[in-house]
Design a protein around this motif. Structure first.
Motif, short mmCIF file in Angstrom:
data_model
loop_
_atom_site.label_atom_id
_atom_site.label_comp_id
_atom_site.label_asym_id
_atom_site.label_seq_id
_atom_site.Cartn_x
_atom_site.Cartn_y
_atom_site.Cartn_z
N MET A 51 0.83 -1.21 0.00
CA MET A 51 0.00 0.00 0.00
C MET A 51 0.86 1.25 0.00
N PHE A 52 1.91 1.27 0.78
CA PHE A 52 2.77 2.44 0.92
C PHE A 52 4.16 2.10 0.38
N LEU A 274 5.23 14.59 -3.01
CA LEU A 274 3.82 14.24 -2.90
C LEU A 274 3.22 13.86 -4.25
N ALA A 275 3.59 14.57 -5.27
CA ALA A 275 3.01 14.30 -6.60
C ALA A 275 3.35 12.91 -7.10
N ASP A 276 4.48 12.34 -6.63
CA ASP A 276 4.93 11.04 -7.11
C ASP A 276 4.80 9.95 -6.06
N GLN A 277 4.13 10.23 -4.94
CA GLN A 277 4.01 9.25 -3.87
C GLN A 277 3.35 7.96 -4.37
N PRO A 278 4.01 6.79 -4.18
CA PRO A 278 3.43 5.52 -4.66
C PRO A 278 2.44 4.93 -3.65
N ILE A 279 1.43 5.70 -3.30
CA ILE A 279 0.37 5.23 -2.41
C ILE A 279 -0.86 4.90 -3.26
N MET A 280 -1.40 3.71 -3.06
CA MET A 280 -2.57 3.29 -3.82
C MET A 280 -3.77 4.12 -3.41
N THR A 281 -4.43 4.75 -4.39
CA THR A 281 -5.57 5.61 -4.09
C THR A 281 -6.90 5.03 -4.54
N SER A 460 -4.05 11.14 2.05
CA SER A 460 -4.53 10.90 3.41
C SER A 460 -5.90 10.21 3.37
N SER A 461 -6.75 10.58 2.41
CA SER A 461 -8.05 9.93 2.27
C SER A 461 -7.89 8.47 1.90
N ALA A 462 -6.95 8.17 1.01
CA ALA A 462 -6.70 6.77 0.64
C ALA A 462 -6.18 5.99 1.83
N THR A 463 -5.32 6.62 2.61
CA THR A 463 -4.82 5.96 3.82
C THR A 463 -5.96 5.69 4.80
N GLY A 464 -6.86 6.67 4.96
CA GLY A 464 -8.00 6.48 5.83
C GLY A 464 -8.91 5.36 5.37
N LEU A 465 -9.11 5.24 4.07
CA LEU A 465 -9.94 4.15 3.55
C LEU A 465 -9.27 2.80 3.80
N TYR A 466 -7.96 2.74 3.59
CA TYR A 466 -7.23 1.50 3.85
C TYR A 466 -7.35 1.10 5.31
N ARG A 467 -7.21 2.07 6.20
CA ARG A 467 -7.34 1.80 7.63
C ARG A 467 -8.77 1.42 7.99
N ALA A 468 -9.76 2.10 7.39
CA ALA A 468 -11.16 1.80 7.68
C ALA A 468 -11.55 0.39 7.25
N LEU A 469 -10.92 -0.11 6.20
CA LEU A 469 -11.21 -1.45 5.72
C LEU A 469 -10.51 -2.53 6.55
#
Length: 480
Positions: A51-52, A274-281, A460-469
């Motif tokens: 994910m991160f 930030l623009a290139d952060q490899p975080i799944m959204t 941060s929203s993608a991180t929150g969704l990952y945590r919420a799941l």
């Protein structure tokens, strides 16, 4: 042998007074808003390293999992709950103690039994004119007040303790997931502060160059004092933003270090912008029913509910008779050499039954309390599901809208940059005033700052969704 078999039968044949427990149905809709009709399986199974993908962020998460004090306290709470379960389980088993003693006493002649001196066999007693003095040795194994759990009171207490142990372990897992998400959010906040500060520094450098030109033009009587004042005010505003950015970066670094729980090493991999952060959204959410299986905080609330139900059973069983056993087997002798010889064996067997008659209403109060706490546990379980549903729904709303918003903001940045270039060209040839150029520069600066903030919000929203799941959970609770 018959007695042992009967004792084993009594121990294993205890009934249970636990009421029937029906787990409430999830008080949420059957599907999420903003979710596709055929939503794939939940992203909870995605490993947090996948994910991160930022190596620097991964190193920080590893440090936090090893050093964060809140997570350490959660782990210690699990150990405490496990020890409490062992205490409760131990109450169901017989407690046998081995004892050895030596007693020296004196009996007056007036009360001494006839012939006691001849009973010593070993000559340890000593007759004296005023009385008789002797010593006595004893060794025994004692069964101390073992309760036969006929109505399941001890079994219910043990079950409640075990469920709370499992709940505490689920709490540790929930704390682990929350810590991973918090580290990611703090890292993104630090990256945002650093990039906004860098943008402010670049902008301030450009505006200082423009201010130098304006000053020379003012000295040459080519621009008015008003334009010079406007240019100076713009630079001073950038200077204020620079100080605010430096403060924000320092505070973000402090927050990150607190979560990591140790000084941040200097040899970490370089950060990714930030623009290139490899975080799944774009994460799949699955169905609301998946939350119960994937989120440890919901599993924790369910374990607490089962434990509260067992407390009700224990409170019910307290109204019924209690049967306890006390036994002793050993040897007693006036001479140590003869302690284990001959007819020196001693034993005792004391069954006891007690029936509550009047306790001033305390038993009914404890039963009522257990029932109320069960109702509270039900409400907490349902609330945990509703909270999880809402958090996932918020994450899906972000998944559905942030991409469109970012595309629009990116176009706004491009337009602002184009306007600044054109305004500068028109100002140099005298078509536009200095005020028009300053306004264009400020608009470009604000659009670029907003672009960075919006990208941070998307990640941060993608991180929150990952945590919420329930993402980031390394496994399930241990078995009994």
């Amino acid at each position: 042998m018959r007695r042992i078999a009967m004792l084993a039968l009594l121990m294993t044949g205890a009934c249970s007074m636990n009421p029937r427990l029906d787990i409430p149905k999830p008080p949420v809709a059957a599907s999420y808003p903003d979710a596709a009709a055929a939503e794939p399986a939940s992203a909870a199974a995605i490993d947090w390293r996948t994910m991160f993908g930022d190596p620097r962020l991964q190193a920080l998460i590893d440090l936090a999992l090893a050093n964060n004090r809140d997570l350490r306290v959660s782990t210690l709470n699990v150990e405490a709950a496990r020890a409490q379960f062992r205490v409760a389980r131990g109450a169901m088993l017989p407690q046998v103690d081995a004892n050895g003693s030596y007693t020296r006493q004196r009996i007056p002649t007036s009360t001494a039994a006839a012939g006691i001196g001849g009973a010593t066999g070993g000559g340890t007693g000593t007759a004296m004119p005023s009385g008789f003095e002797f010593g006595q040795y004893s060794a025994n194994a004692a069964l101390t007040s073992f309760e036969i759990d006929l109505f399941g009171r001890l079994r219910s207490q043990s079950q409640a303790a075990f469920e709370r142990y499992l709940a505490s372990d689920e709490g540790r897992r929930a704390a682990r997931i929350a810590l991973i998400g918090s580290v990611v959010d703090a890292y993104l906040a630090e990256r945002l502060a650093a990039e906004q500060l860098a943008l402010t520094e670049r902008t301030m450098a450009d505006w200082n160059m423009s201010l130098d030109i304006t000053r020379r033009q003012h000295e040459a009587k080519q621009v008015s004092g008003l334009e010079l004042a406007q240019a100076e005010g713009q630079v001073q505003q950038a200077a204020a933003d620079l100080a605010a950015g430096q403060r924000a970066l320092a505070q973000a670094g402090n927050a990150l270090q607190l979560l990591v729980g140790a000084p941040i090493p200097a040899d970490l991999p370089a950060p990714i912008p930030l623009a290139d952060q490899p975080i799944m959204t774009q994460l799949p959410a699955g169905l609301p029913s998946d939350l119960i299986a994937n989120r440890p905080d919901i599993r924790q609330a369910e374990r607490e509910l089962v434990a509260a139900n067992a407390d009700v059973g224990a409170a019910r069983a307290a109204f019924f008779p209690r049967l306890s056993l006390t036994g002793l087997f050993g040897f007693t002798s006036l001479a140590f050499d003869n302690l284990f010889k001959g007819d020196n064996r001693t034993w005792s067997f004391t069954p006891q039954i007690s029936q509550p008659i009047f306790h001033g209403g305390s038993l009914r109060g404890e039963l009522r309390l257990a029932k109320v706490q069960k109702s509270i546990a039900i409400a907490n379980y349902e609330k945990a599901i509703q909270t999880g549903f809402r958090e996932v729904a918020d994450g899906l709303a972000g998944r559905a809208t942030y991409k469109r918003q970012l595309d629009a903001q990116r176009k706004a940045v491009d337009a602002a940059e184009r306007r600044t270039r054109l305004s500068d060209m028109r100002y140099r040839v005298g078509f536009d005033s200095r005020l028009e150029l300053l306004d264009a520069q400020r608009s470009q600066y604000a659009a670029q700052q907003a672009m960075l903030e919006l990208r941070r919000q998307e990640l941060s929203s993608a991180t929150g969704l990952y945590r919420a799941l329930g993402g980031g959970d390394e496994g399930r609770a241990p078995s009994k």
